[in-house]
Write a protein that holds these residues in place. Structure first.
Motif, PDB file in Angstrom:
ATOM      1  N   HIS A  78       0.860  -1.183   0.000  1.00  0.00           N
ATOM      2  CA  HIS A  78       0.000   0.000   0.000  1.00  0.00           C
ATOM      3  C   HIS A  78       0.896   1.232   0.000  1.00  0.00           C
ATOM      4  N   CYS A  79       0.578   2.187  -0.843  1.00  0.00           N
ATOM      5  CA  CYS A  79       1.378   3.405  -0.969  1.00  0.00           C
ATOM      6  C   CYS A  79       0.474   4.619  -0.863  1.00  0.00           C
ATOM      7  N   LYS A  80       0.859   5.547  -0.006  1.00  0.00           N
ATOM      8  CA  LYS A  80       0.123   6.797   0.163  1.00  0.00           C
ATOM      9  C   LYS A  80       1.111   7.943   0.114  1.00  0.00           C
ATOM     10  N   ASP A  81       1.105   8.675  -1.007  1.00  0.00           N
ATOM     11  CA  ASP A  81       1.983   9.830  -1.198  1.00  0.00           C
ATOM     12  C   ASP A  81       3.456   9.475  -0.975  1.00  0.00           C
ATOM     13  N   GLY A  82       3.866   8.362  -1.554  1.00  0.00           N
ATOM     14  CA  GLY A  82       5.260   7.962  -1.484  1.00  0.00           C
ATOM     15  C   GLY A  82       5.668   7.196  -0.250  1.00  0.00           C
ATOM     16  N   VAL A  83       4.751   6.956   0.690  1.00  0.00           N
ATOM     17  CA  VAL A  83       5.045   6.178   1.891  1.00  0.00           C
ATOM     18  C   VAL A  83       4.487   4.769   1.689  1.00  0.00           C
ATOM     19  N   PHE A  84       5.370   3.776   1.780  1.00  0.00           N
ATOM     20  CA  PHE A  84       4.997   2.403   1.454  1.00  0.00           C
ATOM     21  C   PHE A  84       4.809   1.584   2.730  1.00  0.00           C
ATOM     22  N   ARG A  85       3.787   0.732   2.687  1.00  0.00           N
ATOM     23  CA  ARG A  85       3.507  -0.214   3.768  1.00  0.00           C
ATOM     24  C   ARG A  85       3.171  -1.565   3.155  1.00  0.00           C
ATOM     25  N   LYS A  86       3.665  -2.607   3.780  1.00  0.00           N
ATOM     26  CA  LYS A  86       3.433  -3.956   3.265  1.00  0.00           C
ATOM     27  C   LYS A  86       2.143  -4.528   3.845  1.00  0.00           C
ATOM     28  N   TYR A  87       1.277  -5.015   2.957  1.00  0.00           N
ATOM     29  CA  TYR A  87       0.001  -5.593   3.386  1.00  0.00           C
ATOM     30  C   TYR A  87       0.229  -7.026   3.860  1.00  0.00           C
ATOM     31  N   GLN A  88      -0.277  -7.332   5.076  1.00  0.00           N
ATOM     32  CA  GLN A  88      -0.080  -8.645   5.675  1.00  0.00           C
ATOM     33  C   GLN A  88      -1.395  -9.333   6.021  1.00  0.00           C
ATOM     34  N   GLY A  89      -2.533  -8.766   5.601  1.00  0.00           N
ATOM     35  CA  GLY A  89      -3.829  -9.322   5.983  1.00  0.00           C
ATOM     36  C   GLY A  89      -4.303 -10.434   5.056  1.00  0.00           C
ATOM     37  N   ALA A  90      -5.605 -10.813   5.251  1.00  0.00           N
ATOM     38  CA  ALA A  90      -6.217 -11.840   4.405  1.00  0.00           C
ATOM     39  C   ALA A  90      -6.382 -11.315   2.991  1.00  0.00           C
ATOM     40  N   ARG A  91      -6.449 -12.244   2.049  1.00  0.00           N
ATOM     41  CA  ARG A  91      -6.482 -11.860   0.628  1.00  0.00           C
ATOM     42  C   ARG A  91      -7.847 -12.121   0.040  1.00  0.00           C
ATOM     43  N   THR A  92      -8.818 -11.388   0.539  1.00  0.00           N
ATOM     44  CA  THR A  92     -10.177 -11.408  -0.015  1.00  0.00           C
ATOM     45  C   THR A  92     -10.559  -9.989  -0.390  1.00  0.00           C
ATOM     46  N   LYS A  93     -11.591  -9.888  -1.216  1.00  0.00           N
ATOM     47  CA  LYS A  93     -12.003  -8.556  -1.667  1.00  0.00           C
ATOM     48  C   LYS A  93     -12.473  -7.706  -0.494  1.00  0.00           C
ATOM     49  N   ASP A  94     -13.246  -8.294   0.411  1.00  0.00           N
ATOM     50  CA  ASP A  94     -13.755  -7.527   1.549  1.00  0.00           C
ATOM     51  C   ASP A  94     -12.624  -7.045   2.446  1.00  0.00           C
TER      52      ASP A  94
END
Length: 305
Positions: free
Chosen positions: A109-125
């Motif tokens: 996930h990137c917000k204005d050049g700040v990056f964060r790694k997504y570690q949650g479940a992989r569903t649309k919701d």
């Protein structure tokens, strides 16, 4: 008289059919694909705005299972004001090194050049909740040292690109040119050796130019060196002359009269200087030396007889 309305029905059906054919012939614009593709050429676009980016590979089974869910999530991206994108690491090795992708699929996930790694479940919701509920704020961002635009990650990107280039060259030589695998390894080994030698020599020249030795950088170094050499030679000549002078003095002392030698030395007959206050006068010293010589001559005559 009442038959005209019945005759009008065929004309009405003809008009409806014509309108239907016309409408069906008009091309309907397809909905644009909301899933964007990020490459080495346009990756800087993700530094502005909000993004969700998936790194995948076509041969990865987990990535294949995620693709339908990711496409459904991308359809919601426009409504939430989020750009949904994907990166094929097999085609974009530079981005794989820039983001240090060690597992697939990887989501950032990137917000204005700040990056964060997504570690949650992989569903649309879960994706929608992560973005809409701003759960990304609870995730620690990636350090600026390891950000994709840092010098370190730029170097990693160049290294990954180089490795992919070498792999393609290896495949070309083995598959297209028919060179054996060991022959390709030998070629790359020699190329690495010579390139390392050339790079090392270049670094030595640069270091010597930027940080020259103080001894050789001095403008009067060679002049000082020449002066020191001349001084050393002169000192050697003086030492040689002094040694010659001492030898000459010894020879002169042997040739001189003993009385003169004792007068000059002003010491005891054995050649040791006498203590101060106990020295003899010149006349007494001469008589003592002459008497000693007479005694020595008498002793020699007695020995001869």
């Amino acid at each position: 008289m009442f038959s005209s309305p019945r005759r009008a029905k065929p004309h009405l059906w003809i008009c409806v059919l014509t309108l239907g054919v016309y409408l069906s012939s008009v091309p309907v614009s397809a909905k644009p694909d909301s899933l964007r593709e990020v490459t080495d050429g346009n990756w800087e676009e993700i530094l502005s705005g909000e993004w969700m980016i998936e790194f995948y590979a076509p041969w990865c089974p987990a990535c294949q299972q995620l693709q339908p869910v990711w496409k459904e999530f991308a359809d919601w991206g426009e409504d939430m004001g989020v750009n949904i994108a994907k990166v094929d690491v097999t085609e974009q090795p530079g981005l794989s090194g820039r983001f240090i992708i060690t597992s697939l699929p990887t989501i950032y996930h990137c917000k204005d050049g700040v990056f964060r790694k997504y570690q949650g479940a992989r569903t649309k919701d879960d994706f929608l909740s992560f973005v809409d509920g701003q759960k990304w704020k609870a995730v620690e961002p990636v350090s600026s040292w390891f950000g994709p635009s840092s010098f370190l990650m730029n170097s990693m990107s160049a290294l990954f690109k180089l490795s992919m280039f070498i792999r393609r060259c290896h495949n070309y030589m083995t598959e297209q040119l028919g060179i054996p695998v060991w022959g390709s390894y030998v070629i790359f080994g020699l190329a690495t050796l010579f390139s390392g030698l050339a790079l090392g020599l270049l670094l030595v020249f640069i270091a010597d130019f930027v940080f020259p030795s103080r001894r050789f950088s001095s403008p009067d170094y060679y002049q000082k060196k020449q002066t020191m050499e001349q001084a050393r030679l002169i000192q050697q000549q003086e030492d040689a002359h002094e040694a010659d002078g001492e030898d000459d003095d010894d020879e002169e002392e042997e040739e001189e009269d003993p009385d003169e030698v004792w007068k000059r030395r002003r010491g005891s007959p054995e050649g040791r200087p006498e203590p101060r206050g106990q020295g003899f006068s010149d006349e007494a010293l001469r008589k003592r030396v002459v008497g000693k010589r007479n005694e020595e001559e008498e002793d020699d005559e007695e020995e001869d007889t």
